[in-house]
Design a protein around this motif. Structure first.
Motif, PDB file in Angstrom:
ATOM      1  N   GLU A  62      -6.724   3.450  -5.366  1.00  0.00           N
ATOM      2  CA  GLU A  62      -5.958   2.283  -4.929  1.00  0.00           C
ATOM      3  C   GLU A  62      -6.798   1.225  -4.214  1.00  0.00           C
ATOM      4  OE1 GLU A  62      -2.942   1.561  -5.858  1.00  0.00           O
ATOM      5  OE2 GLU A  62      -2.936   3.425  -7.010  1.00  0.00           O
ATOM      6  N   GLN A  69       0.832  -1.206   0.000  1.00  0.00           N
ATOM      7  CA  GLN A  69       0.000   0.000   0.000  1.00  0.00           C
ATOM      8  C   GLN A  69       0.866   1.255   0.000  1.00  0.00           C
ATOM      9  OE1 GLN A  69      -2.562  -0.665   3.391  1.00  0.00           O
ATOM     10  NE2 GLN A  69      -4.113  -1.660   2.120  1.00  0.00           N
ATOM     11  N   ILE A  78      -8.174   1.236  -1.216  1.00  0.00           N
ATOM     12  CA  ILE A  78      -7.693   1.066   0.152  1.00  0.00           C
ATOM     13  C   ILE A  78      -8.744   1.683   1.073  1.00  0.00           C
ATOM     14  CG2 ILE A  78      -5.851   1.623   1.784  1.00  0.00           C
ATOM     15  CD1 ILE A  78      -3.961   1.932  -0.619  1.00  0.00           C
TER      16      ILE A  78
END
Length: 80
Positions: free
Chosen positions: A36, A13, A38
């Motif tokens: 992303e 990450q 996340i």
């Protein structure tokens, strides 16, 4: 620089955040999380960790690479 490289490469990450900021430029926490994929708590932790090491900084509600972060991102690209 090797220590910072190890820190970033030790977590996918962190690596992805450095790469996306390097390729797309400054962006908000929410946009980074969305691009992303996340979760909000995880992205806040990643951004905090990268910020504490001087790789990114926040200005005008957007995160961007610092000079040190730009140097590290270039090295990541060179190595890949």
């Amino acid at each position: 620089m090797d220590e910072l490289m190890g820190f970033v490469l030790g977590n996918s990450q962190r690596e992805r955040v450095i790469q996306v900021l390097g390729s797309k430029g400054p962006m908000s926490t929410e946009k980074i999380a969305k691009i992303e994929r996340i979760t909000p708590p995880a992205i806040r932790k990643v951004l905090q960790d990268l910020s504490e090491r001087g790789l990114i900084e926040e200005a005008d509600d957007a995160w961007r690479l610092t000079d040190k972060g730009v140097e590290l991102e270039r090295e990541l690209r060179r190595r890949s």
